[in-house]
Design a protein around this motif. Sequence first.
Motif, PDB file in Angstrom:
ATOM      1  N   MET A  93      25.926 -67.308 -21.415  1.00 46.04           N
ATOM      2  CA  MET A  93      25.428 -67.063 -22.675  1.00 46.04           C
ATOM      3  C   MET A  93      24.122 -68.209 -22.522  1.00 46.04           C
ATOM      4  SD  MET A  93      26.577 -68.244 -26.605  1.00 46.04           S
ATOM      5  CE  MET A  93      27.331 -66.602 -27.003  1.00 46.04           C
ATOM      6  N   VAL A  94      22.938 -67.793 -22.972  1.00 47.70           N
ATOM      7  CA  VAL A  94      21.882 -68.852 -23.107  1.00 47.70           C
ATOM      8  C   VAL A  94      21.531 -69.139 -24.417  1.00 47.70           C
ATOM      9  CG1 VAL A  94      19.273 -69.228 -22.453  1.00 47.70           C
ATOM     10  CG2 VAL A  94      20.765 -67.990 -20.884  1.00 47.70           C
ATOM     11  N   ILE A  95      21.536 -70.451 -24.673  1.00 44.28           N
ATOM     12  CA  ILE A  95      20.955 -71.049 -26.009  1.00 44.28           C
ATOM     13  C   ILE A  95      19.554 -71.335 -25.817  1.00 44.28           C
ATOM     14  CG2 ILE A  95      21.559 -72.514 -28.002  1.00 44.28           C
ATOM     15  CD1 ILE A  95      23.979 -71.252 -26.867  1.00 44.28           C
ATOM     16  N   ASP A  96      18.443 -70.539 -26.690  1.00 40.90           N
ATOM     17  CA  ASP A  96      17.202 -70.733 -26.803  1.00 40.90           C
ATOM     18  C   ASP A  96      16.546 -70.301 -25.570  1.00 40.90           C
ATOM     19  OD1 ASP A  96      17.095 -71.445 -29.453  1.00 40.90           O
ATOM     20  OD2 ASP A  96      17.499 -73.626 -28.986  1.00 40.90           O
ATOM     21  N   ALA A  97      15.522 -69.300 -25.678  1.00 40.96           N
ATOM     22  CA  ALA A  97      15.025 -68.562 -24.556  1.00 40.96           C
ATOM     23  C   ALA A  97      13.957 -69.285 -23.751  1.00 40.96           C
ATOM     24  CB  ALA A  97      14.621 -67.051 -25.064  1.00 40.96           C
ATOM     25  N   GLN A  98      13.196 -70.029 -24.433  1.00 42.69           N
ATOM     26  CA  GLN A  98      11.864 -70.477 -23.858  1.00 42.69           C
ATOM     27  C   GLN A  98      10.973 -69.788 -24.492  1.00 42.69           C
ATOM     28  OE1 GLN A  98      11.483 -73.383 -21.801  1.00 42.69           O
ATOM     29  NE2 GLN A  98      13.455 -73.998 -22.302  1.00 42.69           N
ATOM     30  N   ALA A  99       9.646 -70.210 -24.465  1.00 46.04           N
ATOM     31  CA  ALA A  99       8.404 -69.490 -25.023  1.00 46.04           C
ATOM     32  C   ALA A  99       7.781 -68.265 -24.558  1.00 46.04           C
ATOM     33  CB  ALA A  99       7.369 -70.702 -25.012  1.00 46.04           C
ATOM     34  N   THR A 100       8.053 -68.157 -23.081  1.00 44.99           N
ATOM     35  CA  THR A 100       7.571 -66.790 -22.695  1.00 44.99           C
ATOM     36  C   THR A 100       8.853 -66.126 -21.348  1.00 44.99           C
ATOM     37  OG1 THR A 100       6.416 -68.235 -20.570  1.00 44.99           O
ATOM     38  CG2 THR A 100       5.280 -67.795 -22.774  1.00 44.99           C
ATOM     39  N   PRO A 101       8.519 -65.083 -21.185  1.00 49.55           N
ATOM     40  CA  PRO A 101       9.386 -64.500 -20.288  1.00 49.55           C
ATOM     41  C   PRO A 101       9.236 -65.163 -18.781  1.00 49.55           C
ATOM     42  CG  PRO A 101       8.470 -62.762 -21.524  1.00 49.55           C
ATOM     43  CD  PRO A 101       7.863 -64.100 -21.983  1.00 49.55           C
ATOM     44  N   ALA A 102       7.889 -65.791 -18.544  1.00 47.77           N
ATOM     45  CA  ALA A 102       7.521 -66.106 -17.363  1.00 47.77           C
ATOM     46  C   ALA A 102       8.354 -67.808 -17.136  1.00 47.77           C
ATOM     47  CB  ALA A 102       6.121 -66.563 -17.156  1.00 47.77           C
TER      48      ALA A 102
ATOM     49  N   TYR B 238      24.438 -62.634 -23.400  1.00 49.81           N
ATOM     50  CA  TYR B 238      23.794 -62.885 -24.732  1.00 49.81           C
ATOM     51  C   TYR B 238      22.842 -64.286 -24.662  1.00 49.81           C
ATOM     52  CZ  TYR B 238      28.350 -60.862 -26.318  1.00 49.81           C
ATOM     53  OH  TYR B 238      29.106 -59.860 -26.212  1.00 49.81           O
ATOM     54  N   VAL B 239      21.662 -63.997 -25.615  1.00 51.00           N
ATOM     55  CA  VAL B 239      20.833 -65.068 -25.816  1.00 51.00           C
ATOM     56  C   VAL B 239      20.986 -65.493 -27.263  1.00 51.00           C
ATOM     57  CG1 VAL B 239      18.576 -65.403 -26.007  1.00 51.00           C
ATOM     58  CG2 VAL B 239      19.267 -64.332 -24.035  1.00 51.00           C
ATOM     59  N   VAL B 240      21.194 -66.832 -27.527  1.00 48.72           N
ATOM     60  CA  VAL B 240      21.284 -67.175 -28.851  1.00 48.72           C
ATOM     61  C   VAL B 240      19.998 -67.748 -29.492  1.00 48.72           C
ATOM     62  CG1 VAL B 240      22.491 -68.945 -30.302  1.00 48.72           C
ATOM     63  CG2 VAL B 240      23.923 -67.457 -28.864  1.00 48.72           C
ATOM     64  N   LEU B 241      19.629 -67.472 -30.478  1.00 51.34           N
ATOM     65  CA  LEU B 241      18.255 -68.120 -30.892  1.00 51.34           C
ATOM     66  C   LEU B 241      18.803 -69.247 -31.924  1.00 51.34           C
ATOM     67  CD1 LEU B 241      16.217 -65.032 -31.548  1.00 51.34           C
ATOM     68  CD2 LEU B 241      16.304 -66.316 -29.563  1.00 51.34           C
ATOM     69  N   SER B 242      18.611 -70.523 -31.709  1.00 52.63           N
ATOM     70  CA  SER B 242      19.019 -71.560 -32.528  1.00 52.63           C
ATOM     71  C   SER B 242      18.081 -71.379 -34.005  1.00 52.63           C
ATOM     72  CB  SER B 242      19.011 -72.797 -32.019  1.00 52.63           C
ATOM     73  OG  SER B 242      17.388 -73.265 -31.818  1.00 52.63           O
ATOM     74  N   HIS B 243      16.942 -71.041 -33.820  1.00 51.35           N
ATOM     75  CA  HIS B 243      16.181 -70.831 -35.000  1.00 51.35           C
ATOM     76  C   HIS B 243      14.925 -69.874 -34.658  1.00 51.35           C
ATOM     77  CE1 HIS B 243      14.342 -74.085 -33.055  1.00 51.35           C
ATOM     78  NE2 HIS B 243      13.550 -73.995 -33.549  1.00 51.35           N
TER      79      HIS B 243
ATOM     80  N   ALA C  76       8.595 -69.604 -32.148  1.00 53.20           N
ATOM     81  CA  ALA C  76       8.154 -68.815 -31.169  1.00 53.20           C
ATOM     82  C   ALA C  76       8.325 -69.571 -29.896  1.00 53.20           C
ATOM     83  CB  ALA C  76       6.619 -68.583 -31.322  1.00 53.20           C
ATOM     84  N   VAL C  77       8.116 -70.921 -29.866  1.00 50.59           N
ATOM     85  CA  VAL C  77       8.465 -71.692 -28.399  1.00 50.59           C
ATOM     86  C   VAL C  77       9.816 -71.654 -28.130  1.00 50.59           C
ATOM     87  CG1 VAL C  77       9.106 -73.813 -29.593  1.00 50.59           C
ATOM     88  CG2 VAL C  77       7.644 -73.720 -27.494  1.00 50.59           C
ATOM     89  N   ARG C  78      10.824 -71.025 -28.853  1.00 54.74           N
ATOM     90  CA  ARG C  78      12.253 -70.875 -28.522  1.00 54.74           C
ATOM     91  C   ARG C  78      12.684 -69.655 -28.150  1.00 54.74           C
ATOM     92  NH1 ARG C  78      14.539 -75.661 -27.544  1.00 54.74           N
ATOM     93  NH2 ARG C  78      13.598 -77.210 -28.925  1.00 54.74           N
ATOM     94  N   VAL C  79      11.949 -68.382 -28.717  1.00 55.53           N
ATOM     95  CA  VAL C  79      12.476 -67.090 -28.889  1.00 55.53           C
ATOM     96  C   VAL C  79      11.616 -66.094 -27.871  1.00 55.53           C
ATOM     97  CG1 VAL C  79      13.192 -67.645 -31.079  1.00 55.53           C
ATOM     98  CG2 VAL C  79      11.357 -66.258 -30.978  1.00 55.53           C
TER      99      VAL C  79
END
Length: 318
Positions: free
Chosen positions: A47-56, A75-80, A83-86
């Motif tokens: 599981m990754v918590i918070d995805a970073q701002a861009t796929p790159a 799973y990817v969990v979005l803490s909120h 945009a910079v997170r998801v």
Amino acid sequence: MTAKSFASTGDMAAKTVSFTEIGPDLYAYTAEGDPNSGIIVGDDGCMVIDAQATPAMAEDVIARVRTVTDKPIKYVVLSHYHAVRVLGASAYQAQGIIASNATYDLIVERGEQDKASEIGRFPRLFRGESSIPEGLTWPTLTFESGMSVFLGKREVKLFHLGAGHTAGDIVAWVPDAEVMFTGDLVEYHSACYCGDAHLREWPQTLDSILDFQPKAIAPGRGDALQGDQAVREAVAMTRDFVNTLYGAAELSVARGRSLKETFAATREVMDPKFGNFAIYEHCLPFNVSRAFDEASGIDHPVIWTAERDRDMWAQLQG
């Protein structure tokens, strides 16, 4: 005289990334005050918590994960919702993107405006922006107050403990290791971004985090923290930041000060304590604006748009 640009638009220096094990098969991806990610490795997947701002940018997280496991990222969990997170979520090709119901509602209400606002004010945090797919990133699985996700035998408990950084923040708790991934509810030697915050409620949510007595945490920004003393210090630092900000705004509003006057009064109490924190200058105009609003009785944070960003900035310069 031309107005100064946002502090963040001039911040182009690359940050050094650390990938730290903070518990058995638990990792914090941290970057000197840039947004952190967390990784939980279970029996049959990650599981990754918070995805970073861009796929790159997410590709760098994936590369670090591959140094410790070849298990799939399920799973990817979005803490909120920020945009910079998801917006990097698509890179993980996960079977589920998880967030709170409140976060889903915020994406519906303000996702498009927030995306344009964030990219406009902090370009360095959106490296490889062209890799972001069209549209918004949507959770595929949401919950009200809590849910469990099983990675084989390893249980991850997700909780919406209350509002703070946003109305929808969630934490990820790994009971077998007593480790928590807090998202931006906790920061360490980094300014809290409070532009969409619920400042009066945030300290109560921090109390709820301490109730778990975590042995380690991965905060939203700043170094990962191991040991009770380090965890408590980070929570205390976050609490002090939030309380100092809101207290200064509340006093200014009570005295009938303008936003510009409130900004100056807030600086007097915040600069000596927090002026050396990462992204302090970037956040301050947005932080004071939100604190001013909340102290004025505006409970639901006003949506930031690229236009509102500029209007607020002009008020503070003017």
